[in-house]
Design a protein around this motif. Structure first.
Motif, PDB file in Angstrom:
ATOM      1  N   ASN A  69       4.360 102.876 -31.909  1.00  0.00           N
ATOM      2  CA  ASN A  69       2.936 102.554 -31.986  1.00  0.00           C
ATOM      3  C   ASN A  69       2.655 101.053 -31.830  1.00  0.00           C
ATOM      4  OD1 ASN A  69       4.215 102.153 -34.516  1.00  0.00           O
ATOM      5  ND2 ASN A  69       2.220 101.972 -35.487  1.00  0.00           N
ATOM      6  N   VAL A  70       3.716 100.226 -31.700  1.00  0.00           N
ATOM      7  CA  VAL A  70       3.550  98.776 -31.547  1.00  0.00           C
ATOM      8  C   VAL A  70       3.900  98.402 -30.106  1.00  0.00           C
ATOM      9  CG1 VAL A  70       4.243  96.498 -32.356  1.00  0.00           C
ATOM     10  CG2 VAL A  70       4.160  98.409 -33.962  1.00  0.00           C
ATOM     11  N   LYS A  71       2.901  97.940 -29.378  1.00  0.00           N
ATOM     12  CA  LYS A  71       3.128  97.633 -27.966  1.00  0.00           C
ATOM     13  C   LYS A  71       2.417  96.343 -27.554  1.00  0.00           C
ATOM     14  CE  LYS A  71       3.538 102.480 -26.624  1.00  0.00           C
ATOM     15  NZ  LYS A  71       4.996 102.446 -26.456  1.00  0.00           N
ATOM     16  N   LEU A  72       2.929  95.752 -26.485  1.00  0.00           N
ATOM     17  CA  LEU A  72       2.225  94.639 -25.845  1.00  0.00           C
ATOM     18  C   LEU A  72       1.001  95.212 -25.141  1.00  0.00           C
ATOM     19  CD1 LEU A  72       2.083  91.679 -24.627  1.00  0.00           C
ATOM     20  CD2 LEU A  72       3.418  92.601 -22.724  1.00  0.00           C
ATOM     21  N   ILE A  73      -0.128  94.529 -25.254  1.00  0.00           N
ATOM     22  CA  ILE A  73      -1.339  94.970 -24.567  1.00  0.00           C
ATOM     23  C   ILE A  73      -1.580  94.046 -23.380  1.00  0.00           C
ATOM     24  CG2 ILE A  73      -3.839  95.280 -24.766  1.00  0.00           C
ATOM     25  CD1 ILE A  73      -3.389  95.915 -27.737  1.00  0.00           C
ATOM     26  N   TYR A  74      -1.681  94.650 -22.179  1.00  0.00           N
ATOM     27  CA  TYR A  74      -1.936  93.851 -20.979  1.00  0.00           C
ATOM     28  C   TYR A  74      -3.256  94.289 -20.355  1.00  0.00           C
ATOM     29  CZ  TYR A  74      -1.395  91.487 -16.525  1.00  0.00           C
ATOM     30  OH  TYR A  74      -1.597  90.677 -15.435  1.00  0.00           O
ATOM     31  N   ASP A  75      -4.174  93.339 -20.258  1.00  0.00           N
ATOM     32  CA  ASP A  75      -5.504  93.614 -19.689  1.00  0.00           C
ATOM     33  C   ASP A  75      -6.164  94.801 -20.390  1.00  0.00           C
ATOM     34  OD1 ASP A  75      -7.632  93.046 -18.066  1.00  0.00           O
ATOM     35  OD2 ASP A  75      -6.826  94.065 -16.294  1.00  0.00           O
ATOM     36  N   GLY A  76      -5.963  94.859 -21.723  1.00  0.00           N
ATOM     37  CA  GLY A  76      -6.580  95.914 -22.527  1.00  0.00           C
ATOM     38  C   GLY A  76      -5.807  97.208 -22.575  1.00  0.00           C
ATOM     39  N   VAL A  77      -4.659  97.302 -21.857  1.00  0.00           N
ATOM     40  CA  VAL A  77      -3.884  98.547 -21.793  1.00  0.00           C
ATOM     41  C   VAL A  77      -2.548  98.370 -22.526  1.00  0.00           C
ATOM     42  CG1 VAL A  77      -2.750 100.207 -20.262  1.00  0.00           C
ATOM     43  CG2 VAL A  77      -4.898  99.108 -19.568  1.00  0.00           C
ATOM     44  N   PRO A  78      -2.255  99.232 -23.558  1.00  0.00           N
ATOM     45  CA  PRO A  78      -0.941  99.179 -24.216  1.00  0.00           C
ATOM     46  C   PRO A  78       0.140  99.586 -23.215  1.00  0.00           C
ATOM     47  CG  PRO A  78      -2.528 100.413 -25.532  1.00  0.00           C
ATOM     48  CD  PRO A  78      -3.141 100.225 -24.177  1.00  0.00           C
ATOM     49  N   VAL A  79       1.215  98.781 -23.121  1.00  0.00           N
ATOM     50  CA  VAL A  79       2.269  99.080 -22.144  1.00  0.00           C
ATOM     51  C   VAL A  79       3.621  99.215 -22.847  1.00  0.00           C
ATOM     52  CG1 VAL A  79       1.124  97.980 -20.199  1.00  0.00           C
ATOM     53  CG2 VAL A  79       2.564  96.615 -21.665  1.00  0.00           C
ATOM     54  N   THR A  80       4.414 100.130 -22.303  1.00  0.00           N
ATOM     55  CA  THR A  80       5.787 100.326 -22.796  1.00  0.00           C
ATOM     56  C   THR A  80       6.715  99.513 -21.901  1.00  0.00           C
ATOM     57  OG1 THR A  80       5.260 102.562 -23.533  1.00  0.00           O
ATOM     58  CG2 THR A  80       7.592 102.019 -23.261  1.00  0.00           C
TER      59      THR A  80
ATOM     60  N   ALA B 238       9.448  89.802 -25.283  1.00  0.00           N
ATOM     61  CA  ALA B 238       8.050  89.817 -25.733  1.00  0.00           C
ATOM     62  C   ALA B 238       7.967  89.580 -27.238  1.00  0.00           C
ATOM     63  CB  ALA B 238       7.394  91.145 -25.366  1.00  0.00           C
ATOM     64  N   THR B 239       8.937  90.124 -27.979  1.00  0.00           N
ATOM     65  CA  THR B 239       8.929  89.916 -29.435  1.00  0.00           C
ATOM     66  C   THR B 239       9.237  88.467 -29.813  1.00  0.00           C
ATOM     67  OG1 THR B 239      11.276  90.522 -29.729  1.00  0.00           O
ATOM     68  CG2 THR B 239       9.641  92.307 -29.870  1.00  0.00           C
ATOM     69  N   PHE B 240      10.012  87.773 -28.962  1.00  0.00           N
ATOM     70  CA  PHE B 240      10.292  86.356 -29.236  1.00  0.00           C
ATOM     71  C   PHE B 240       8.979  85.587 -29.340  1.00  0.00           C
ATOM     72  CE2 PHE B 240      14.518  86.670 -26.655  1.00  0.00           C
ATOM     73  CZ  PHE B 240      15.095  87.356 -27.698  1.00  0.00           C
ATOM     74  N   TYR B 241       8.082  85.855 -28.386  1.00  0.00           N
ATOM     75  CA  TYR B 241       6.803  85.137 -28.365  1.00  0.00           C
ATOM     76  C   TYR B 241       5.832  85.716 -29.394  1.00  0.00           C
ATOM     77  CZ  TYR B 241       2.792  82.604 -26.468  1.00  0.00           C
ATOM     78  OH  TYR B 241       1.723  81.762 -26.325  1.00  0.00           O
ATOM     79  N   GLY B 242       5.743  87.049 -29.421  1.00  0.00           N
ATOM     80  CA  GLY B 242       4.784  87.697 -30.312  1.00  0.00           C
ATOM     81  C   GLY B 242       5.020  87.416 -31.774  1.00  0.00           C
ATOM     82  N   SER B 243       6.277  87.246 -32.182  1.00  0.00           N
ATOM     83  CA  SER B 243       6.587  87.032 -33.603  1.00  0.00           C
ATOM     84  C   SER B 243       6.234  85.634 -34.081  1.00  0.00           C
ATOM     85  CB  SER B 243       8.075  87.303 -33.861  1.00  0.00           C
ATOM     86  OG  SER B 243       8.871  86.379 -33.124  1.00  0.00           O
TER      87      SER B 243
ATOM     88  N   GLU C 138       1.461  91.171 -35.687  1.00  0.00           N
ATOM     89  CA  GLU C 138       1.058  91.862 -36.922  1.00  0.00           C
ATOM     90  C   GLU C 138       2.211  92.697 -37.487  1.00  0.00           C
ATOM     91  OE1 GLU C 138      -2.372  93.944 -35.578  1.00  0.00           O
ATOM     92  OE2 GLU C 138      -3.672  92.164 -35.674  1.00  0.00           O
ATOM     93  N   TYR C 139       3.004  93.312 -36.598  1.00  0.00           N
ATOM     94  CA  TYR C 139       4.153  94.085 -37.058  1.00  0.00           C
ATOM     95  C   TYR C 139       5.179  93.189 -37.746  1.00  0.00           C
ATOM     96  CZ  TYR C 139       8.644  96.496 -36.828  1.00  0.00           C
ATOM     97  OH  TYR C 139       9.872  97.012 -37.158  1.00  0.00           O
ATOM     98  N   PHE C 140       5.532  92.080 -37.088  1.00  0.00           N
ATOM     99  CA  PHE C 140       6.531  91.173 -37.664  1.00  0.00           C
ATOM    100  C   PHE C 140       6.012  90.488 -38.922  1.00  0.00           C
ATOM    101  CE2 PHE C 140       8.626  91.607 -33.562  1.00  0.00           C
ATOM    102  CZ  PHE C 140       9.962  91.598 -33.925  1.00  0.00           C
ATOM    103  N   ASP C 141       4.732  90.191 -38.950  1.00  0.00           N
ATOM    104  CA  ASP C 141       4.133  89.574 -40.132  1.00  0.00           C
ATOM    105  C   ASP C 141       4.221  90.524 -41.330  1.00  0.00           C
ATOM    106  OD1 ASP C 141       2.948  87.200 -41.094  1.00  0.00           O
ATOM    107  OD2 ASP C 141       0.984  88.178 -41.173  1.00  0.00           O
ATOM    108  N   ALA C 142       3.972  91.810 -41.065  1.00  0.00           N
ATOM    109  CA  ALA C 142       4.069  92.817 -42.135  1.00  0.00           C
ATOM    110  C   ALA C 142       5.517  92.953 -42.617  1.00  0.00           C
ATOM    111  CB  ALA C 142       3.552  94.156 -41.627  1.00  0.00           C
ATOM    112  N   GLU C 143       6.461  92.885 -41.670  1.00  0.00           N
ATOM    113  CA  GLU C 143       7.881  92.977 -42.035  1.00  0.00           C
ATOM    114  C   GLU C 143       8.301  91.794 -42.905  1.00  0.00           C
ATOM    115  OE1 GLU C 143      10.292  95.502 -41.294  1.00  0.00           O
ATOM    116  OE2 GLU C 143       8.341  96.465 -41.021  1.00  0.00           O
TER     117      GLU C 143
ATOM    118  N   CYS D 230      -2.223  88.867 -21.365  1.00  0.00           N
ATOM    119  CA  CYS D 230      -1.272  89.422 -22.341  1.00  0.00           C
ATOM    120  C   CYS D 230      -1.799  89.247 -23.763  1.00  0.00           C
ATOM    121  CB  CYS D 230       0.091  88.734 -22.221  1.00  0.00           C
ATOM    122  SG  CYS D 230       0.937  89.056 -20.673  1.00  0.00           S
ATOM    123  N   ASP D 231      -1.746  90.325 -24.536  1.00  0.00           N
ATOM    124  CA  ASP D 231      -2.156  90.283 -25.937  1.00  0.00           C
ATOM    125  C   ASP D 231      -0.940  90.644 -26.796  1.00  0.00           C
ATOM    126  OD1 ASP D 231      -3.277  90.385 -28.407  1.00  0.00           O
ATOM    127  OD2 ASP D 231      -4.748  91.955 -27.952  1.00  0.00           O
ATOM    128  N   PHE D 232      -0.405  89.634 -27.493  1.00  0.00           N
ATOM    129  CA  PHE D 232       0.794  89.838 -28.310  1.00  0.00           C
ATOM    130  C   PHE D 232       0.462  90.114 -29.780  1.00  0.00           C
ATOM    131  CE2 PHE D 232       2.100  87.230 -24.716  1.00  0.00           C
ATOM    132  CZ  PHE D 232       3.308  87.792 -24.334  1.00  0.00           C
TER     133      PHE D 232
END
Length: 912
Positions: A302-313, A322-327, A381-386, A374-376
């Motif tokens: 349920n945790v994904k990078l969002i690109y142009d409003g679309v969640p992508v796998t 992506a997690t390097f930057y998002g975290s 939020e996932y890593f912050d919760a962890e 890109c929306d990280f």
């Protein structure tokens, strides 16, 4: 410029490496410039007016450099800081205010009418904040200009150094008073510092005396072995009778004694530094290799990078990047840096291209092409919760996790080096992530790739068991390099640099390296006068190369500039003395020089200094047209050539030794003249004041921490809280004896003006909240213990009952504030007891004020750099022992381990 100067060729012309100077400087150029340079009748060389006011006046035209754009201006080092004079006599003071600003009125300097830059204002240099005379240690009513005081200090310290150098050399040349039995005790073995007071069984420098007194020039492998040390570290005498006693005592040891000494006996290598100076560093070496970071665990579905409003796998490899930057979205200093974002996205797209980019919920390919789309945030939020979950773990759970980690890493923490157990330093392979770099590094944001065993070379003894690589992998290579002190190595992908696993800082090998470094600086004492005499003579040399070299050594010695090396295109644009460019040096008549460039770690080096007139003239020659932006100042000098020249004076002497020597020598002189009294915090402050002077001397600057203002504010709040407590205690005295108010006077009992009604109410709320947190914490801790013991936990109702104490405190204090009356507290309260309490509170207030003042003074000065790397740690130990201050106040546990040799090898009489 006059026509004579303009017509005299000083450069060969422009080459592909820039302008190259002529081999020699015509005498006509020197004579012509001597006429142009004004003089105020007094030479004031080697004085820094660091961060002083830079007025708009006639100077060299400053070229457009990074300083105006990228570099951050720094505020004054001495803002809000008062310094004590070291002595009432100016001639008796050491150099104690170097690189401080001056508010004094400068004399109008005659201008060079022929100077082609005479009508160009200094627009590219920012004006640092001005400070008052009091802030730099000069009384406001002083009649002596600060620069004159600094000149006297500078002249005195150099004269003292020259005098000591001559004294050392004369003692070394003097014939021995009696025949020497030990052949190795030659001229090289004479101690660096002459004895002041002869003491039995001690060398003149205070170190417990080994058989050979010096380690400066004698190869360590050839040195006589040191006396064996007992458990307490005292050297045992070599008489047969005492040897016999020691042997008998050893035979009486019990089995428990032997078990207690199963670990190696303390190896006092500084008394026997005959290990490790030859090419062969070890005979046997065993270790367990390296620890790899855990494999990447994919994000929940349920945790994904969002690109142009679309969640992508994403593919696992791309998702990890992506997690390097998002975290790290909370690291604004990085994610708001355009270079960081550009470099990250370039590497991210390269991995996306290899792995097929992303897929939407229907499995359709989504090409990720623009960083802005890109929306990280979901990843952050996932890593912050962890992180919050980990922080919320109970103390017992954290302890269990730590114990588990330590058990897994235990085999890697130590190695066996020549049969001796030594701690390993960085045995963990760095995990993948985003490279941050220091300062304005051009590669910041690049992806650091995961290191695999196939990249790692292991260095180990031939007879030792080679550590097993992870399943399914192999090591790149196995070596048995006995000349190396590394255990493993690999090449990282960002700068192509090699990373090494080495022994820890407190190991014998590392300790010996530090020891030799500081001994090398001590050895420079013997030659410093000759070096200074020679470079001052060569400042006027007709040969361009000699004059450039002499000028560079002057700047390195007088202003602690680093030598500097050339950088590649992919490295940060940092420079040192030998690599200074035209635009880094601005000349301001009569003999002021402004340096402005990116120094080590991409930290801006900005300094306005007053130089010898000859040095000013030389720099003017080195900058002469057709030189312009991008051209080298010292075009006929390299760092290697400079160090080769210095090596002629003393084996192993390089430019960086001057920094260590000047820092240690200055600290030694300050220490020699100190008469420290007062409390431990006051003594620590005196040490920090001296350390600060050395840090300023060596340009150890740091950026003011983001939380500094908040930290100072908290300290001030604590002080105000204590002041309020004093006021409350005084009101209790009135409650005990109402007549005392008339006896002492109303002023004694008045509440300080700064503690107004608003502050008092806020303080009461803060005290109540603090009490609530303490009670809650204690309750949770007790519940954890009950749970661990298998007992029934307390109910929340119990916590509510306990919290009533905090509420009652708040009610009581608000009532006190409203009525102005405070009931006496404690058993059998008396006026005498209250006065004693006030005395204790006032002492705490003074201590905290000293600490706050110290912290404010250190906000822009990296005291740790000078204390750890440049000041001989033995000087800190001497201060500690001489003034009875626990060494723990200066060295953390890690540093005490690193400098164990210094702590155990000297007493309070040791001299640098």
């Amino acid at each position: 410029m006059s026509s004579s100067e303009d017509d005299t060729p000083l450069v060969k012309g422009r080459t592909e490496n820039g302008v190259k100077s002529q081999d020699r400087i015509p005498r006509a150029v020197d004579e012509d410039m001597d006429k142009q340079l004004p003089s105020n009748g007094h030479v004031e060389p080697g004085v820094s007016i660091r961060m002083g006011p830079v007025e708009e006046m006639e100077v060299d035209p400053p070229a457009a450099t990074n300083a105006t754009g990228k570099r951050k201006a720094r505020s004054s080092l001495t803002n809000g800081r008062t310094y004590k004079e070291e002595s009432s006599s100016e001639d008796d003071k050491p150099i104690n205010k170097r690189r401080r600003t001056s508010q004094q009125t400068k004399k109008a300097a005659p201008q060079d009418s022929d100077d082609e830059a005479s009508d160009v204002p200094l627009v590219a240099i920012r004006k640092p904040p001005k400070v008052t005379a009091a802030q730099i240690g000069e009384s406001s009513d002083s009649d002596t200009p600060l620069t004159e005081k600094l000149v006297k200090d500078k002249e005195k310290i150099e004269k003292a150094a020259a005098k000591e150098a001559k004294s050392i050399r004369s003692k070394e040349k003097a014939p021995p008073k009696r025949k020497q039995k030990v052949e190795s005790e030659s001229e090289d073995d004479v101690p660096l510092v002459a004895k002041k007071k002869p003491a039995p069984k001690r060398a003149s420098n205070g170190v417990k005396k080994p058989k050979v007194e010096s380690d400066s020039d004698v190869p360590l492998a050839k040195k006589a072995p040191a006396k064996k040390a007992n458990a307490k570290g005292k050297a045992q005498a070599a008489t047969p009778a005492k040897k016999g006693k020691a042997k008998a005592k050893a035979e009486q040891k019990t089995e428990e004694d032997n078990e207690a000494q199963e670990e190696e006996e303390e190896y006092r290598w500084w008394e026997d530094p005959g290990q490790g100076d030859g090419s062969k560093k070890w005979s046997t070496l065993e270790h367990s290799g390296v620890v790899f970071p855990p494999e990447y665990e994919p994000l929940p579905k349920n945790v994904k990078l969002i690109y142009d409003g679309v969640p992508v796998t994403l593919h696992k490899d791309a998702e990890e990047v992506a997690t390097f930057y998002g975290s790290m979205l909370n690291s604004t200093v990085n994610v708001e840096n355009p270079t960081f974002n550009k470099n990250f996205f370039e590497d991210f797209v390269a991995i996306l291209d290899k792995t097929g980019h992303g897929k939407d919920k229907d499995g359709k390919t989504v090409k990720i092409k623009k960083f802005e789309k890109c929306d990280f945030k979901p990843i952050f939020e996932y890593f912050d919760a962890e992180r919050a979950k980990k922080k919320a773990l109970s103390a017992a759970e954290k302890k269990a996790l730590k114990a588990e980690k330590e058990a897994d890493e235990a085999p890697y923490m130590y190695c066996m080096w020549d049969g001796r157990k030594q701690k390993v330093g960085n045995f963990r392979v760095e995990p993948p992530g985003l490279f941050r770099g220091r300062g304005e590094h051009p590669k910041t944001g690049r992806v650091k790739k995961r290191v695999v065993p196939e990249q790692i070379t292991i260095n180990i003894g031939k007879e030792a068991k080679v550590p097993e690589p992870p399943a399914g992998h192999n090591w790149k290579e196995i070596k048995h390099d006995q000349t190396g002190t590394w255990l493993a190595m690999w090449q990282e992908n960002i700068n192509g640099a090699y990373k090494y696993v080495m022994l820890a800082a407190n190991s014998d090998i590392k300790g010996q390296s530090d020891y030799k470094k500081f001994e090398k600086a001590r050895e420079l004492k013997k030659h410093i006068d000759t070096i200074r005499k020679d470079y001052r003579r060569d400042l006027k040399s007709e040969k361009m190369a000699d004059r450039q070299r002499a000028t560079a050594i002057y700047l390195i010695d007088q202003f602690a500039l680093r030598a500097g090396n050339e950088k590649g295109e992919d490295e940060a644009d940092t420079v040192g003395c030998c690599s200074l460019k035209y635009e880094h040096v601005t000349l301001k008549p009569p003999h002021f020089v402004i340096f402005d460039f990116l120094g080590k770690d991409s930290i801006r080096f900005y300094d306005e200094v007053q130089v010898d007139p000859q040095v000013f003239k030389n720099l003017k020659i080195f900058k002469k047209a057709p030189k312009t932006t991008g051209d080298d100042i010292f075009d006929r000098l390299t760092t290697s050539a400079l160090n080769k020249h210095l090596n002629n004076y003393m084996a192993g002497l390089t430019a960086k030794v001057f920094r260590t020597y000047n820092a240690s020598w200055t600290m030694a002189r300050l220490l020699r003249e100190m008469k420290v009294t007062g409390s431990i915090p006051e003594k620590v402050k005196e040490y920090n004041d001296a350390n600060r002077q050395v840090a300023i001397l060596c340009n150890h600057k740091r950026t003011v921490a983001a939380g500094h203002a908040g930290s100072i504010e908290k300290m001030q709040e604590k002080i105000n809280g204590l002041v309020y407590q004093v006021w409350r205690t005084k009101q209790m005295m009135i409650d005990i004896d109402p007549k005392i108010k008339k006896k002492r006077g109303a002023d004694f009992f008045a509440r300080p003006e700064e503690l107004d009604n608003e502050w008092v109410l806020q303080h009461i709320d803060a005290l109540v909240e603090e009490q609530r947190q303490k009670i809650t914490k204690k309750f949770e801790k007790e519940n954890e213990k009950l749970k661990a013991d298998g007992e029934k936990e307390m109910k929340p109702k119990e916590l509510d009952e306990r919290l009533k104490v905090a509420e009652d405190l708040g009610k009581k204090m608000r009532k006190e504030h409203k009525t102005g009356k405070v009931e006496a507290e404690g058993k059998g309260p008396t006026v005498e007891k209250m006065e004693a309490n006030i005395e204790k509170l006032n002492q705490r207030i003074e201590t905290m004020k000293v600490q706050m003042e110290d912290k404010e003074g250190n906000k822009e000065v990296a005291l740790g750099t000078s204390k750890i790397n440049y000041i001989d740690p033995r000087l800190t130990v001497v201060f500690s022992k001489k003034f009875n201050v626990p060494i723990e106040r200066f060295f953390s546990k890690t540093l005490r381990e690193k400098f164990d040799w210094a702590i155990k090898s000297v007493d309070q009489d040791w001299e640098f």
